[in-house]
Write an enzyme that holds these catalytic residues in place. Structure first.
Site, PDB file in Angstrom:
ATOM      1  N   GLU A 231       2.434  -4.154 -14.261  1.00 55.44           N
ATOM      2  CA  GLU A 231       0.981  -4.040 -14.037  1.00 55.44           C
ATOM      3  C   GLU A 231       0.817  -3.323 -12.704  1.00 55.44           C
ATOM      4  O   GLU A 231       0.926  -3.939 -11.644  1.00 55.44           O
ATOM      5  CB  GLU A 231       0.352  -5.442 -13.993  1.00 55.44           C
ATOM      6  CG  GLU A 231       0.563  -6.271 -15.255  1.00 55.44           C
ATOM      7  CD  GLU A 231      -0.354  -5.842 -16.397  1.00 55.44           C
ATOM      8  OE1 GLU A 231      -1.341  -5.132 -16.146  1.00 55.44           O
ATOM      9  OE2 GLU A 231      -0.070  -6.212 -17.558  1.00 55.44           O
ATOM     10  N   CYS A 265      -7.199  -3.565  -8.105  1.00 55.78           N
ATOM     11  CA  CYS A 265      -6.455  -2.502  -8.804  1.00 55.78           C
ATOM     12  C   CYS A 265      -7.366  -1.660  -9.671  1.00 55.78           C
ATOM     13  O   CYS A 265      -7.165  -0.464  -9.804  1.00 55.78           O
ATOM     14  CB  CYS A 265      -5.329  -3.108  -9.631  1.00 55.78           C
ATOM     15  SG  CYS A 265      -5.899  -4.335 -10.817  1.00 55.78           S
TER      16      CYS A 265
HETATM   17  P1  NAD Z   1       3.629  -4.043  -3.674  1.00 53.17           P
HETATM   18  O1  NAD Z   1       4.216  -3.246  -4.775  1.00 53.17           O
HETATM   19  O2  NAD Z   1       3.891  -3.586  -2.271  1.00 53.17           O
HETATM   20  O3  NAD Z   1       4.144  -5.570  -3.728  1.00 53.17           O
HETATM   21  C1  NAD Z   1       3.997  -6.378  -4.872  1.00 53.17           C
HETATM   22  C2  NAD Z   1       5.074  -7.438  -4.884  1.00 53.17           C
HETATM   23  O4  NAD Z   1       6.336  -6.783  -4.971  1.00 53.17           O
HETATM   24  C3  NAD Z   1       5.139  -8.343  -3.668  1.00 53.17           C
HETATM   25  O5  NAD Z   1       5.351  -9.678  -4.071  1.00 53.17           O
HETATM   26  C4  NAD Z   1       6.351  -7.835  -2.912  1.00 53.17           C
HETATM   27  O6  NAD Z   1       7.025  -8.850  -2.203  1.00 53.17           O
HETATM   28  C5  NAD Z   1       7.225  -7.345  -4.037  1.00 53.17           C
HETATM   29  N1  NAD Z   1       8.178  -6.306  -3.617  1.00 53.17           N
HETATM   30  C6  NAD Z   1       8.096  -5.487  -2.550  1.00 53.17           C
HETATM   31  N2  NAD Z   1       9.187  -4.684  -2.496  1.00 53.17           N
HETATM   32  C7  NAD Z   1       9.983  -5.024  -3.555  1.00 53.17           C
HETATM   33  C8  NAD Z   1      11.247  -4.568  -4.022  1.00 53.17           C
HETATM   34  N3  NAD Z   1      11.916  -3.593  -3.405  1.00 53.17           N
HETATM   35  N4  NAD Z   1      11.744  -5.148  -5.130  1.00 53.17           N
HETATM   36  C9  NAD Z   1      11.068  -6.116  -5.786  1.00 53.17           C
HETATM   37  N5  NAD Z   1       9.867  -6.582  -5.376  1.00 53.17           N
HETATM   38  C10 NAD Z   1       9.327  -6.040  -4.263  1.00 53.17           C
HETATM   39  O7  NAD Z   1       2.069  -4.128  -3.973  1.00 53.17           O
HETATM   40  P2  NAD Z   1       0.932  -4.787  -3.097  1.00 53.17           P
HETATM   41  O8  NAD Z   1       0.690  -3.937  -1.892  1.00 53.17           O
HETATM   42  O9  NAD Z   1       1.190  -6.244  -2.902  1.00 53.17           O
HETATM   43  O10 NAD Z   1      -0.324  -4.682  -4.102  1.00 53.17           O
HETATM   44  C11 NAD Z   1      -1.117  -3.550  -4.196  1.00 53.17           C
HETATM   45  C12 NAD Z   1      -0.767  -2.726  -5.416  1.00 53.17           C
HETATM   46  O11 NAD Z   1      -0.760  -3.544  -6.569  1.00 53.17           O
HETATM   47  C13 NAD Z   1      -1.793  -1.642  -5.694  1.00 53.17           C
HETATM   48  O12 NAD Z   1      -1.139  -0.463  -6.096  1.00 53.17           O
HETATM   49  C14 NAD Z   1      -2.599  -2.220  -6.834  1.00 53.17           C
HETATM   50  O13 NAD Z   1      -3.251  -1.258  -7.643  1.00 53.17           O
HETATM   51  C15 NAD Z   1      -1.556  -2.946  -7.589  1.00 53.17           C
HETATM   52  N6  NAD Z   1      -2.163  -3.974  -8.419  1.00 53.17           N
HETATM   53  C16 NAD Z   1      -2.132  -3.826  -9.759  1.00 53.17           C
HETATM   54  C17 NAD Z   1      -2.754  -4.777 -10.559  1.00 53.17           C
HETATM   55  C18 NAD Z   1      -2.762  -4.668 -12.048  1.00 53.17           C
HETATM   56  O14 NAD Z   1      -3.085  -5.664 -12.696  1.00 53.17           O
HETATM   57  N7  NAD Z   1      -2.432  -3.534 -12.638  1.00 53.17           N
HETATM   58  C19 NAD Z   1      -3.377  -5.875  -9.965  1.00 53.17           C
HETATM   59  C20 NAD Z   1      -3.382  -5.975  -8.587  1.00 53.17           C
HETATM   60  C21 NAD Z   1      -2.765  -5.031  -7.817  1.00 53.17           C
END
Ligand code: NAD
Length: 485
Positions: A231, A265
């Site tokens: 997602e 998002c």
């Molecule tokens: P992010 O990708 O930085 O982090 C998300 C999660 O991934 C966190 O728990 C983080 O600890 C983990 N993570 C970070 N690095 C990782 C790695 N190398 N391996 C595995 N996991 C890792 O995203 P964010 O800044 O927390 O959230 C914002 C983003 O999420 C935006 O792009 C937004 O559009 C998206 N988002 C999508 C939805 C959806 O339903 N499609 C909903 C909310 C947010």
């Protein structure tokens, strides 16, 4: 459902060989063993797990809102209720109501050659699933997938975001209160922990977060051929047709944009208004903000940007647009000063944005909205189709033929017509992205199916059984196949 000790909370620090990462692996191994050794939970047990989850959420709503508020610096309590707690509780109720029917074997038709044998699709738990959540809706995006995972009979480990540490800590405490540590556990920590998490041999991983990290998670999961639901983010345009009242479109676009200060998002990421209507749209947005949030700086219902890094990023992207010639219109109805350390960013419209500006290249994720112009529906469709597939699309028009044309000729994760955001709130609609915005979906039955193995079972009848023929093959087999096909 037993209350348990803190074994279900896995605290990890940032060193890869840290004992806490070993502890995560131990938690996972215990869950995995239990999932293989014990029979799948009955529907009654699954409902009891959903009840336990609901109970602990309901009892802690104020604490959850307070934790979110502390993590954001200022997070509207009402927005936490509306956009974190309500969707989670609604998905719990919908899931509990339909769980029995979703879990039943689904009888399917059988070709006459195999009758009276019967065939059915049998939903089965996958086993142990991993749920990685982002910071922007830290409760909903951790717990809604958990609802689906538990309903489908799985055990789960959550990995909430390190950027909302108080909410993550609270979630860990609440899950410990509600669940046995071999049923639900929470792993807290930063990127190293998240990396270790995504390398575990889960039976499924549901990741919500950025497209960049989604690709990293998918790569790590590939090591074990762990299936993933991703997602992700993306740009979600809104298009307003000339015939649609501009004031109403502005009202609904600003409602979707300013929820959680644009850190959503599926927030509208840019708007395409009819040629020559930009200034009128700006005026309508100003009127809308003045009506709904006459003050902003200390308004508890106007959420802050989550941290300094995100706040500075948004300022830099605005500077980039200004330096390249865009007109930046800050909406500030009470002419307030905004202290940088409070991270409140007023709603900001950007006119005359061009493709070389970062605002038109990257997902904005803040209360900034480029206002672009289109030259009719075909032009708007061409604009959308020339770019990566959006996570959400918003189209404002009351002409059903044109609405159908837009929904047919564009591909996006989801669509709301004549409003914003609301497709995500429909439990009967699958929610997910397409292309760079993600793969797979959840919510409602689609979530149950995502976390189930839909096993095909054919039951041979006493009266049939001659179809699989043994060698030596010959004219009889050839004749049979020619009759059957
Ligand atoms: P992010 O990708 O930085 O982090 C998300 C999660 O991934 C966190 O728990 C983080 O600890 C983990 N993570 C970070 N690095 C990782 C790695 N190398 N391996 C595995 N996991 C890792 O995203 P964010 O800044 O927390 O959230 C914002 C983003 O999420 C935006 O792009 C937004 O559009 C998206 N988002 C999508 C939805 C959806 O339903 N499609 C909903 C909310 C947010």
């Amino acid at each position: 459902m037993s209350s348990t000790a803190s074994a279900s909370v896995v605290h990890l620090d940032s060193r890869r060989d840290d004992p806490a990462i070993t502890s995560l692996r131990t938690t996972f191994a215990r869950m995995h063993t239990a999932s293989r050794a014990e029979p799948p939970p009955s529907i009654g047990e699954r409902k009891a797990r959903l009840d336990a989850l609901e109970k602990v959420i309901r009892a802690n709503q104020a604490a959850i809102a307070e934790a979110c508020n502390a993590d954001f610096g200022s997070r509207s309590r009402h927005e936490t209720l509306m956009a974190d707690l309500f969707p989670t509780l609604a998905s719990l109720q919908h899931t509990r109501k339909h769980l029995s029917s979703w879990s039943k074997p689904r009888r399917v038709g059988v070709h006459w050659a195999f009758q009276p044998g019967t065939a059915k699709v049998v939903p089965q738990p996958l086993g142990v699933v991993g749920i990685i959540a982002p910071w922007n809706y830290p409760v909903q995006l951790a717990l809604s997938p958990l609802v689906a995972a538990l309903a489908a009979g799985n055990r789960a480990i959550l990995k909430p975001s390190e950027l909302t540490p108080r909410t993550s800590e609270l979630l860990a405490t609440l899950m410990t209160q509600a669940f046995d540590p071999t049923v639900v556990a929470v792993a807290q920590g930063g990127v190293e922990v998240a990396e270790a998490f995504s390398r575990l041999a889960f039976d499924h991983i549901l990741f919500t977060g950025s497209t960049r990290v989604g690709a990293i998670v998918m790569k790590a999961a590939a090591e074990h051929l762990t299936p993933v639901t991703l997602e992700l983010g993306g740009k979600s345009p809104a298009v307003v047709h000339d015939s649609f009242p501009l004031d109403l479109a502005a009202e609904r676009i600003m409602s979707g944009k300013l929820l959680n200060a644009g850190q959503t998002c599926i927030a509208p990421d840019s708007v395409l208004v009819p040629k020559g209507k930009s200034e009128a749209f700006v005026d309508a947005c100003k009127a809308q903000v003045a009506k709904t949030r006459p003050t902003l700086a200390d308004n508890p219902d106007y959420t802050a940007i989550v941290n300094d890094r995100q706040y500075v990023r948004l300022q830099q992207w605005l500077d980039d647009a200004r330096n390249k010639g865009a007109k930046v219109v800050e909406i500030n109805p009470a002419n307030e000063a905004f202290a940088a350390d409070k991270h409140k960013l007023p709603p900001t419209l950007v006119l005359g944005a061009t493709e070389d500006m970062i605002l038109l290249q990257e997902e904005i994720f803040g209360p900034i909205l480029p206002v672009l112009e289109h030259d009719g529906t075909d032009d708007a469709i061409a604009y959308i189709n020339a770019r990566p597939r959006p996570l959400a699309l918003y189209y404002f028009d009351r002409d059903s033929a044109r609405v159908q044309q837009v929904t047919q000729r564009t591909t996006s994760g989801g669509v709301t017509i004549n409003d914003t955001i609301l497709h995500i709130a429909q439990e009967n609609l699958p929610f997910g992205g397409v292309g760079p915005a993600g793969m797979g979906a959840y919510h409602g039955q689609r979530g149950f199916d995502t976390f189930s193995h839909l096993k095909g079972v054919f039951h041979q009848s006493r009266l049939n059984g001659a179809f699989l023929m043994n060698p030596p093959y010959g004219a009889r087999l050839e004749k049979l196949i020619s009759i059957l096909t």
